[in-house]
Design a protein around this motif. Structure first.
Motif, mmCIF file in Angstrom:
data_model
loop_
_atom_site.group_PDB
_atom_site.id
_atom_site.type_symbol
_atom_site.label_atom_id
_atom_site.label_comp_id
_atom_site.label_asym_id
_atom_site.label_seq_id
_atom_site.Cartn_x
_atom_site.Cartn_y
_atom_site.Cartn_z
ATOM 1 N N SER A 17 0.811 -1.218 0.000
ATOM 2 C CA SER A 17 0.000 0.000 0.000
ATOM 3 C C SER A 17 0.844 1.267 0.000
ATOM 4 N N GLY A 18 2.076 1.195 0.443
ATOM 5 C CA GLY A 18 2.948 2.360 0.448
ATOM 6 C C GLY A 18 3.589 2.649 -0.900
ATOM 7 N N LYS A 19 3.462 1.727 -1.847
ATOM 8 C CA LYS A 19 4.051 1.938 -3.176
ATOM 9 C C LYS A 19 3.183 2.876 -4.002
ATOM 10 N N ASP A 20 3.821 3.612 -4.891
ATOM 11 C CA ASP A 20 3.088 4.496 -5.793
ATOM 12 C C ASP A 20 2.450 3.693 -6.923
ATOM 13 N N ASP A 21 1.318 4.185 -7.401
ATOM 14 C CA ASP A 21 0.715 3.604 -8.593
ATOM 15 C C ASP A 21 1.548 3.998 -9.802
ATOM 16 N N VAL A 22 1.884 3.035 -10.624
ATOM 17 C CA VAL A 22 2.632 3.278 -11.852
ATOM 18 C C VAL A 22 1.976 2.501 -12.984
ATOM 19 N N THR A 105 1.055 -3.476 -8.573
ATOM 20 C CA THR A 105 1.575 -4.809 -8.897
ATOM 21 C C THR A 105 1.608 -5.010 -10.400
ATOM 22 N N GLY A 106 2.430 -5.955 -10.831
ATOM 23 C CA GLY A 106 2.557 -6.248 -12.249
ATOM 24 C C GLY A 106 1.386 -7.048 -12.789
ATOM 25 N N VAL A 107 1.346 -7.186 -14.103
ATOM 26 C CA VAL A 107 0.251 -7.896 -14.774
ATOM 27 C C VAL A 107 0.762 -9.051 -15.639
ATOM 28 N N VAL A 151 6.879 -3.825 -18.571
ATOM 29 C CA VAL A 151 7.171 -2.399 -18.509
ATOM 30 C C VAL A 151 6.594 -1.839 -17.211
ATOM 31 N N LYS A 152 7.390 -0.981 -16.591
ATOM 32 C CA LYS A 152 6.953 -0.272 -15.378
ATOM 33 C C LYS A 152 7.429 1.166 -15.532
ATOM 34 N N ARG A 153 6.472 2.112 -15.589
ATOM 35 C CA ARG A 153 6.876 3.510 -15.747
ATOM 36 C C ARG A 153 5.906 4.429 -15.018
ATOM 37 N N GLU A 154 6.402 5.598 -14.705
ATOM 38 C CA GLU A 154 5.577 6.593 -14.023
ATOM 39 C C GLU A 154 4.406 6.981 -14.915
ATOM 40 N N LYS A 155 3.307 7.375 -14.279
ATOM 41 C CA LYS A 155 2.098 7.792 -15.015
ATOM 42 C C LYS A 155 2.351 9.030 -15.816
#
Length: 155
Positions: A17-22, A105-107, A151-155
């Protein structure tokens, strides 16, 4: 949320829950190997059960959306998009599933469930064309299922 085994051997869900949404994107692919005549029947839309690739597309999308119902430690996600694509090969069909999501989380699992369900749907729809005289499947097999991109990147 991720699950891990703690020191007592029990499964625990890790609090993210402390992680940012990306932005999360995962692409998985795999191949179903078929007789050349079956690939021709798919290409020419001559399969008795109907349009194989359209049906497999819908099945893959639905499966990706239901991943958390199929795999116990996956959590329900509000998926942004799912796409399923196919490439007809000389001796089979390559399928790819891409899933997009904004969250913690990843997909990857959603993409894997989507692509494998699409491939299984192809098998189901063409099985009458693939069976030999004894009712076996000497050529048909699903192979090379893997995550090809994450891929994981900022919004």
């Amino acid at each position: 949320m991720f699950t891990h085994i703690d020191d007592s051997g029990r499964a625990r869900v890790v609090d993210v829950s402390g992680k940012d949404d990306v932005v999360r994107i995962a692409r998985a692919e795999g191949v179903i190997y078929l007789k050349e005549s079956t690939v021709d029947a798919i290409r020419e839309n001559r399969v008795a059960k109907g349009n194989v690739l359209n049906t497999a597309t819908v099945a893959g999308i639905l499966a990706a959306k239901k991943t958390s119902e199929l795999i116990p430690m996956c959590h329900p996600l509000q998926i942004s998009s799912v796409s399923v694509d196919f490439e007809l090969l000389e001796n089979g069909v390559r399928a790819a599933c891409e899933v997009k999501y904004v969250g913690k989380t990843g997909v990857e699992m959603e993409a894997l469930v989507g692509v494998t369900t699409a491939l299984l749907t192809v098998w189901d729809m063409v099985k009458s064309l693939e069976k030999d005289e004894g009712g076996q499947y000497p050529v048909t097999r699903i192979s090379d299922v893997r995550v090809v991109e994450k891929v994981k990147r900022e919004k």
